[in-house]
Design an enzyme around this catalytic site. Structure first.
Site, PDB file in Angstrom:
ATOM      1  CD  GLU A 359     -55.569  37.933  34.953  1.00  0.00           C
ATOM      2  OE1 GLU A 359     -56.422  38.657  35.473  1.00  0.00           O
ATOM      3  OE2 GLU A 359     -55.693  36.699  34.868  1.00  0.00           O
ATOM      4  CG  HIS A 390     -38.633  32.963  60.669  1.00  0.00           C
ATOM      5  ND1 HIS A 390     -37.558  32.917  61.525  1.00  0.00           N
ATOM      6  CD2 HIS A 390     -39.424  33.984  61.109  1.00  0.00           C
ATOM      7  CE1 HIS A 390     -37.698  33.856  62.462  1.00  0.00           C
ATOM      8  NE2 HIS A 390     -38.820  34.508  62.218  1.00  0.00           N
ATOM      9  CE  LYS A 517     -59.435  31.351  31.164  1.00  0.00           C
ATOM     10  NZ  LYS A 517     -60.236  32.573  31.151  1.00  0.00           N
TER      11      LYS A 517
HETATM   12  O1  F6P Z   1     -58.568  33.552  33.369  1.00  0.00           O
HETATM   13  C1  F6P Z   1     -58.310  34.808  33.847  1.00  0.00           C
HETATM   14  C2  F6P Z   1     -59.556  35.517  34.282  1.00  0.00           C
HETATM   15  O2  F6P Z   1     -60.262  35.923  33.180  1.00  0.00           O
HETATM   16  C3  F6P Z   1     -59.263  36.688  35.198  1.00  0.00           C
HETATM   17  O3  F6P Z   1     -58.898  37.826  34.515  1.00  0.00           O
HETATM   18  C4  F6P Z   1     -60.531  36.806  35.955  1.00  0.00           C
HETATM   19  O4  F6P Z   1     -60.401  37.580  37.111  1.00  0.00           O
HETATM   20  C5  F6P Z   1     -60.814  35.351  36.222  1.00  0.00           C
HETATM   21  O5  F6P Z   1     -60.402  34.677  35.054  1.00  0.00           O
HETATM   22  C6  F6P Z   1     -62.257  35.029  36.531  1.00  0.00           C
HETATM   23  O6  F6P Z   1     -63.104  35.413  35.498  1.00  0.00           O
HETATM   24  P1  F6P Z   1     -64.663  35.489  35.701  1.00  0.00           P
HETATM   25  O7  F6P Z   1     -64.943  36.520  36.738  1.00  0.00           O
HETATM   26  O8  F6P Z   1     -65.225  35.865  34.369  1.00  0.00           O
HETATM   27  O9  F6P Z   1     -65.137  34.134  36.141  1.00  0.00           O
END
Ligand code: F6P
Length: 558
Positions: A359, A390, A517
């Site tokens: 990421e 394994h 998203k």
């Molecule tokens: O979608 C990725 C992300 O933004 C990550 O970088 C982050 O750790 C996760 O989602 C959770 O985000 P949040 O802590 O804002 O819920």
């Protein structure tokens, strides 16, 4: 493999590869290096050993790699990170996870103010929450002490704390092992649905961990939990007062959601999600191993921070680890990286590192907004090494995909004296077996079937050919403790930063995950419109349309 830039350091590396490495398998490098190879290519700091001698490189390679680090002005970039410089250029923020584990000296400023008071207040707040819960004084709505804490979060708000809690589980005996600690992340509600059947509303506390407090996965799970609590608890005020803690940088959203102010653990924009286990997001860790254990974890990370900031590149563990990765990725052209902890307690470490690295450095645009010319993060995966032997090791030994690997092993295991002598001896034997396998596998990957005494012309040799020459790093910890785990994780965090500096990419943003998203929002709309028999607003490609039809036929309510 993408081309590397035409700068003096890169050109020198490429010439060195052609001249000294390309035609020399690892075994040859060992022969040439003689008895000094291990001494020259292994490095130590306090409780950790980093052995690079099974990498396809020589001391000269490391010299040239450190020259590349200097060419990229790495020293300045390191200072910039620690001083609160804007290292997250796309979001115009510093990344100050190092300040979270600082315990002395001058803290960095954000917007002209020291972050020290906020960090100290935060630790104080965590301490009082932990003490209250451990003392059985945090009561549910009907006066029963809380005996179960469920962390609801995803990504950095889940993986880091969950991984550390699993790794350090045996340290929980020092605190209160009657406290059950659970984690929920999956958006589909499947983890939660099963869990709620066995939980009691009166004795369960939920931590809503979300830096943004907008992540749909977490909010959906939180809503499901609230509706479950409402079955027993008469009003939402009581629910908030007794059964929820929030940990977020978004206080407004926490207020709106109904988290009482004194149950809000603050986070800040300058802590990246995947770098946040050192903050209030680490509350489950502090609950698991106690506040002192959590502080030991911070102290271990802090010692690695100090080492990273002050040690010359040629002895600097995170720099060496990072630059070896650069060599593997950009010069040897390896695109897959296996993480192989030889310790069942570190089962989730590969998962954690895959988020941390992929990421952070899974990027194709430079800090100036141009396309990167070089390859960036490889694909990272892994499992407990002995289990993976394994499973996917067949591909490592005889497959066609080129990779490199990190073997990670705590050496000493002190079996608890609650066991009989005989069981302790048997457990010690198991640890020896585990260590032997760890060494044997990295050796087999390096040497291939030159290790075996086969007649080269026999059928057996032809059938069982192991090519070998696969590079690996061995990382050994004296033992697994909160302190040594803190150092290990901080080393990997800094490794990621160093690689980002070399590639000129921003390791602290993650715009790539946003597109999916956005698309999910319109797709969810289409699913509910179809289920309600309404016309669908959005046009989809034929594949998605076909899948939507299938969902409509067999999805909820059918
Ligand atoms: O979608 C990725 C992300 O933004 C990550 O970088 C982050 O750790 C996760 O989602 C959770 O985000 P949040 O802590 O804002 O819920």
């Amino acid at each position: 493999m993408r081309a590397t830039p035409n700068t003096p350091a890169w050109i020198a590396l490429s010439k060195h590869f052609q001249k000294d490495i390309a035609d020399n398998a690892l075994i040859k490098l060992f022969e040439a290096g003689g008895s000094t190879r291990f001494a020259q290519l292994s490095f130590q700091d306090q409780n950790m050993l980093l052995d690079l001698s099974k990498q396809r490189l020589t001391p000269k390679t490391l010299d040239l790699l450190t020259q590349l680090a200097s060419e990229r002005d790495l020293s300045k970039a390191i200072e910039n990170l620690f001083n609160g410089g804007i290292v997250n250029e796309s979001e115009l923020r510093p990344a100050l996870h190092t300040a979270l584990r600082q315990s002395s000296g001058e803290y960095p400023n954000v917007d002209g103010k020291s972050v020290q008071p906020q960090i100290e207040a935060n630790l104080q707040q965590m301490q009082s929450i932990v003490e209250k819960i451990h003392a059985g004084q945090w009561l549910g709505f009907d006066g029963q002490p809380i005996n179960t804490v469920v962390n609801i979060g995803v990504g950095g708000s889940d993986i880091g704390p969950k991984m550390v809690c699993q790794a350090l589980d045996e340290f929980s005996a020092q605190t209160r092992d009657t406290l059950q600690l659970l984690f929920v992340s999956s958006m589909d509600g499947s983890q939660l649905a099963k869990m709620l059947q066995h939980l009691d509303q009166g004795t369960t506390l939920f931590i809503l961990a979300s830096k943004t407090f907008t992540t749909v996965d977490t909010i959906a799970n939180a809503e499901t939990v609230r509706s479950w609590l409402r079955k027993k608890i008469p009003n939402d005020k009581l629910i908030g007062q007794h059964h929820f803690i929030g940990c977020s940088a978004n206080t407004q959203r926490m207020d709106l959601w109904g988290i009482p102010e004194d149950h809000q653990v603050r986070l800040w924009d300058w802590v990246g999600g995947r770098y946040s286990l050192w903050s209030g997001i680490g509350l489950p860790i502090a609950l698991k191993i106690g506040m002192q254990g959590f502080k030991d974890l911070l102290a271990g990370a802090q010692s690695m921070d100090h080492h990273f900031r002050t040690t010359e590149f040629k002895q600097n563990l995170p720099v060496l680890l990072a630059m070896t990765g650069i060599w593997n990725i950009n010069v040897l052209g390896l695109k897959a990286h296996a993480i192989l902890p030889y310790d069942g307690r570190l089962k989730l470490l590969p998962h954690y590192l895959s988020q941390l690295e992929m990421e952070s450095n899974g990027k194709s645009v430079t800090t100036k907004g141009d396309r990167v010319s070089m390859d960036t993060s490889p694909v990272i995966w892994g499992d407990v090494g002995a289990d993976a032997q394994h499973a996917f090791f067949q591909l490592l030994h005889q497959g066609t995909t080129a990779f490199y690997a990190d073997f990670i092993t705590p050496v000493a295991r002190t079996p608890s004296d609650q066991y009989s002598k005989a069981t302790q001896q048997q457990l010690q034997y198991q640890q020896d077996l585990n260590l032997a396998n760890c060494l044997a596998q990295s050796r087999a990957l390096m040497m291939g079937d030159s290790l075996l005494d086969w007649d080269e012309s026999s059928d057996q040799a032809a059938d069982h050919l192991y090519r070998g020459n696969h590079p690996s790093t061995s990382i050994m910890l004296e033992e697994l403790t909160p302190y040594s785990l803190g150092s290990l994780l901080a080393m990997y965090e800094h490794k990621v930063y160093v690689q980002a500096v070399i590639w000129d990419i921003n390791p602290f943003d993650q715009w790539g995950v946003e597109l999916g998203k956005q698309i999910a929002k319109t797709t969810l709309n289409a699913i509910s419109q179809r289920q309600n028999g309404q016309p669908v607003d959005e046009q989809f490609d034929k594949s998605t349309e076909g899948l939507l039809n299938y969902i409509n036929q067999y999805g909820v309510g059918h």
